[in-house]
Write a protein that holds these residues in place. Structure first.
Motif, short mmCIF file in Angstrom:
data_model
loop_
_atom_site.label_atom_id
_atom_site.label_comp_id
_atom_site.label_asym_id
_atom_site.label_seq_id
_atom_site.Cartn_x
_atom_site.Cartn_y
_atom_site.Cartn_z
N UNK A 134 0.78 -1.23 0.00
CA UNK A 134 0.00 0.00 0.00
C UNK A 134 0.81 1.29 0.00
N UNK A 135 2.14 1.21 0.14
CA UNK A 135 2.96 2.42 0.24
C UNK A 135 4.25 2.30 -0.53
N UNK A 136 4.68 3.45 -1.07
CA UNK A 136 5.98 3.55 -1.74
C UNK A 136 6.61 4.85 -1.30
N UNK A 137 7.83 4.78 -0.82
CA UNK A 137 8.61 5.98 -0.50
C UNK A 137 9.91 5.90 -1.28
N UNK A 138 10.17 6.97 -2.04
CA UNK A 138 11.42 7.05 -2.81
C UNK A 138 12.18 8.28 -2.37
#
Length: 87
Positions: A65-69
């Motif tokens: 449910x989450x993506x951090x770049x």
């Protein structure tokens, strides 16, 4: 130093390794993406250089449910945090 952007950037990743991007400021793009290890590579169909590379980002967090770049902004770092909106 870490910074985060306000809400308003939407990335839609498709299974055929294409994406579309839009923002509340009217900045839109589309292209291709691939992930190799913890690196996310994105290309822009509107750029005519030899490899069309737009960005190379470190994926700090990737869940269902989450993506951090994390991307470089000169001498600074920006963390972009995305949350899944649709299935």
């Amino acid at each position: 130093m870490n910074k985060s952007l306000e809400k308003g950037l939407i990335w839609e990743f498709c299974e055929d390794n294409t994406y579309t991007s839009s923002s509340f400021e009217g900045i839109n793009s589309q292209g291709g993406w691939r992930a190799e290890g913890s690196i996310l590579y994105m290309t822009d169909a509107g750029i005519a250089d030899k490899d069309n590379t737009v960005g190379e980002m470190e994926m700090i967090k990737l869940t269902e449910d989450n993506l951090t770049v994390r991307i470089s902004n000169g001498n600074d770092w920006i963390d972009l945090m995305f949350q899944k909106m649709i299935e």
